[in-house]
Motif scaffolding. Structure first.
Motif, PDB file in Angstrom:
ATOM      1  N   GLU A   1       0.840  -1.205   0.000  1.00  0.00           N
ATOM      2  CA  GLU A   1       0.000   0.000   0.000  1.00  0.00           C
ATOM      3  C   GLU A   1       0.878   1.261   0.000  1.00  0.00           C
ATOM      4  OE1 GLU A   1      -2.904  -0.021   3.186  1.00  0.00           O
ATOM      5  OE2 GLU A   1      -3.667   1.937   2.518  1.00  0.00           O
ATOM      6  N   MET A   2       1.963   1.221   0.782  1.00  0.00           N
ATOM      7  CA  MET A   2       2.902   2.359   0.797  1.00  0.00           C
ATOM      8  C   MET A   2       3.489   2.595  -0.585  1.00  0.00           C
ATOM      9  SD  MET A   2       5.148   1.643   4.207  1.00  0.00           S
ATOM     10  CE  MET A   2       4.368   1.152   5.739  1.00  0.00           C
ATOM     11  N   CYS A   3       3.823   1.484  -1.267  1.00  0.00           N
ATOM     12  CA  CYS A   3       4.403   1.599  -2.611  1.00  0.00           C
ATOM     13  C   CYS A   3       3.406   2.233  -3.575  1.00  0.00           C
ATOM     14  CB  CYS A   3       4.819   0.228  -3.135  1.00  0.00           C
ATOM     15  SG  CYS A   3       6.270  -0.435  -2.315  1.00  0.00           S
ATOM     16  N   ASP A   4       2.145   1.793  -3.481  1.00  0.00           N
ATOM     17  CA  ASP A   4       1.129   2.320  -4.380  1.00  0.00           C
ATOM     18  C   ASP A   4       0.861   3.806  -4.115  1.00  0.00           C
ATOM     19  OD1 ASP A   4       0.579   0.045  -5.912  1.00  0.00           O
ATOM     20  OD2 ASP A   4      -0.680  -0.794  -4.335  1.00  0.00           O
ATOM     21  N   LYS A   5       0.914   4.183  -2.827  1.00  0.00           N
ATOM     22  CA  LYS A   5       0.538   5.556  -2.475  1.00  0.00           C
ATOM     23  C   LYS A   5       1.691   6.549  -2.528  1.00  0.00           C
ATOM     24  CE  LYS A   5      -3.547   4.794   0.352  1.00  0.00           C
ATOM     25  NZ  LYS A   5      -4.100   4.840   1.705  1.00  0.00           N
ATOM     26  N   LEU A   6       2.891   6.089  -2.218  1.00  0.00           N
ATOM     27  CA  LEU A   6       3.983   7.067  -2.091  1.00  0.00           C
ATOM     28  C   LEU A   6       5.294   6.634  -2.754  1.00  0.00           C
ATOM     29  CD1 LEU A   6       4.933   9.776  -0.597  1.00  0.00           C
ATOM     30  CD2 LEU A   6       5.906   8.235   1.091  1.00  0.00           C
ATOM     31  N   LEU A   7       5.707   5.386  -2.512  1.00  0.00           N
ATOM     32  CA  LEU A   7       7.099   5.040  -2.828  1.00  0.00           C
ATOM     33  C   LEU A   7       7.373   4.847  -4.309  1.00  0.00           C
ATOM     34  CD1 LEU A   7       7.757   2.550   0.128  1.00  0.00           C
ATOM     35  CD2 LEU A   7       8.183   4.997   0.048  1.00  0.00           C
ATOM     36  N   SER A   8       6.346   4.534  -5.078  1.00  0.00           N
ATOM     37  CA  SER A   8       6.584   4.364  -6.512  1.00  0.00           C
ATOM     38  C   SER A   8       5.528   5.104  -7.321  1.00  0.00           C
ATOM     39  CB  SER A   8       6.563   2.877  -6.883  1.00  0.00           C
ATOM     40  OG  SER A   8       5.230   2.402  -6.921  1.00  0.00           O
ATOM     41  N   ASN A   9       5.882   5.400  -8.547  1.00  0.00           N
ATOM     42  CA  ASN A   9       4.939   5.962  -9.503  1.00  0.00           C
ATOM     43  C   ASN A   9       4.537   4.809 -10.418  1.00  0.00           C
ATOM     44  OD1 ASN A   9       3.662   7.118 -11.633  1.00  0.00           O
ATOM     45  ND2 ASN A   9       5.212   8.683 -12.027  1.00  0.00           N
ATOM     46  N   THR A  10       3.373   4.226 -10.149  1.00  0.00           N
ATOM     47  CA  THR A  10       3.015   2.970 -10.822  1.00  0.00           C
ATOM     48  C   THR A  10       2.713   3.143 -12.316  1.00  0.00           C
ATOM     49  OG1 THR A  10       0.752   3.246 -10.042  1.00  0.00           O
ATOM     50  CG2 THR A  10       2.191   1.844  -8.730  1.00  0.00           C
ATOM     51  N   VAL A  11       2.653   4.380 -12.778  1.00  0.00           N
ATOM     52  CA  VAL A  11       2.484   4.601 -14.219  1.00  0.00           C
ATOM     53  C   VAL A  11       3.756   4.178 -14.955  1.00  0.00           C
ATOM     54  CG1 VAL A  11       2.066   6.325 -16.008  1.00  0.00           C
ATOM     55  CG2 VAL A  11       0.882   6.513 -13.823  1.00  0.00           C
ATOM     56  N   ILE A  12       4.908   4.499 -14.383  1.00  0.00           N
ATOM     57  CA  ILE A  12       6.173   4.230 -15.076  1.00  0.00           C
ATOM     58  C   ILE A  12       7.101   3.286 -14.307  1.00  0.00           C
ATOM     59  CG2 ILE A  12       6.226   6.369 -16.413  1.00  0.00           C
ATOM     60  CD1 ILE A  12       8.200   7.461 -14.263  1.00  0.00           C
ATOM     61  N   GLU A  13       6.728   2.923 -13.079  1.00  0.00           N
ATOM     62  CA  GLU A  13       7.640   2.121 -12.271  1.00  0.00           C
ATOM     63  C   GLU A  13       6.983   0.826 -11.771  1.00  0.00           C
ATOM     64  OE1 GLU A  13      10.460   5.544 -10.187  1.00  0.00           O
ATOM     65  OE2 GLU A  13       8.499   5.153  -9.334  1.00  0.00           O
ATOM     66  N   ASN A  14       7.807  -0.208 -11.625  1.00  0.00           N
ATOM     67  CA  ASN A  14       7.410  -1.445 -10.957  1.00  0.00           C
ATOM     68  C   ASN A  14       8.048  -1.460  -9.573  1.00  0.00           C
ATOM     69  OD1 ASN A  14       6.056  -2.637 -13.174  1.00  0.00           O
ATOM     70  ND2 ASN A  14       8.049  -3.200 -14.057  1.00  0.00           N
ATOM     71  N   TYR A  15       7.438  -2.223  -8.666  1.00  0.00           N
ATOM     72  CA  TYR A  15       8.104  -2.397  -7.381  1.00  0.00           C
ATOM     73  C   TYR A  15       8.017  -3.850  -6.939  1.00  0.00           C
ATOM     74  CZ  TYR A  15       3.358  -2.162  -5.426  1.00  0.00           C
ATOM     75  OH  TYR A  15       2.035  -2.403  -5.152  1.00  0.00           O
ATOM     76  N   THR A  16       8.984  -4.261  -6.134  1.00  0.00           N
ATOM     77  CA  THR A  16       8.926  -5.580  -5.510  1.00  0.00           C
ATOM     78  C   THR A  16       9.151  -5.388  -4.012  1.00  0.00           C
ATOM     79  OG1 THR A  16      11.288  -5.974  -5.789  1.00  0.00           O
ATOM     80  CG2 THR A  16       9.865  -6.782  -7.530  1.00  0.00           C
ATOM     81  N   VAL A  17       8.464  -6.220  -3.225  1.00  0.00           N
ATOM     82  CA  VAL A  17       8.553  -6.141  -1.767  1.00  0.00           C
ATOM     83  C   VAL A  17       9.031  -7.485  -1.241  1.00  0.00           C
ATOM     84  CG1 VAL A  17       7.236  -5.844   0.367  1.00  0.00           C
ATOM     85  CG2 VAL A  17       6.666  -4.465  -1.643  1.00  0.00           C
ATOM     86  N   GLU A  18      10.058  -7.453  -0.392  1.00  0.00           N
ATOM     87  CA  GLU A  18      10.544  -8.657   0.292  1.00  0.00           C
ATOM     88  C   GLU A  18      10.436  -8.417   1.784  1.00  0.00           C
ATOM     89  OE1 GLU A  18      14.659 -10.197  -0.608  1.00  0.00           O
ATOM     90  OE2 GLU A  18      14.365  -8.750  -2.203  1.00  0.00           O
TER      91      GLU A  18
END
Lengths: 79, 79
Positions: free
Chosen positions: A60-77
């Motif tokens: 949820e943090m990644c979706d809201k703040l840590l990444s720009n999901t239009v141009i970026e992917n993220y992975t969480v471990e």
């Protein structure tokens, strides 16, 4: 509980920062580099102790703040 | 051959960028975050095909350009 997050540009998105690094490496004599992609790496120290809940919270943090999901992917471990 | 490089601040070095992220997460309602450390993540596409040589080359790049070894650590993974 610790979480490791990688945020990287999606394939096809131009990466001027990575290109600048590649160019600088070339000027230092490192010719064998075809390409460089630069991303972000974050380590989060969480209060949450349940791995599944921690992962959901970090996503949820990644979706809201840590990444720009239009141009970026993220992975969480979770570790 | 691909190389993945993580550059992180050494323990004890202040991380204002990570602190700013932690603060912003708090303002968004994510209170369960004790701390955030932000680092860099680079993916390099190398011409070199020998894993040992590739690793040595990337470590030299880290020492010369990609990291500031006074305040940062780096790790190299060859894949």
């Amino acid at each position: 509980m610790k979480a490791k997050v990688h945020v990287t540009l999606k394939t096809g998105v131009l990466d001027p920062q990575g290109e600048a690094v590649r160019h600088a490496l070339g000027q230092l004599g490192f010719d064998g580099v075809n390409g460089v992609r630069q991303g972000k790496y974050l380590e989060l120290d969480l209060v949450e102790t349940d791995p599944a809940k921690a992962e959901a919270e970090v996503k949820e943090m990644c979706d809201k703040l840590l990444s720009n999901t239009v141009i970026e992917n993220y992975t969480v471990e979770i570790a």
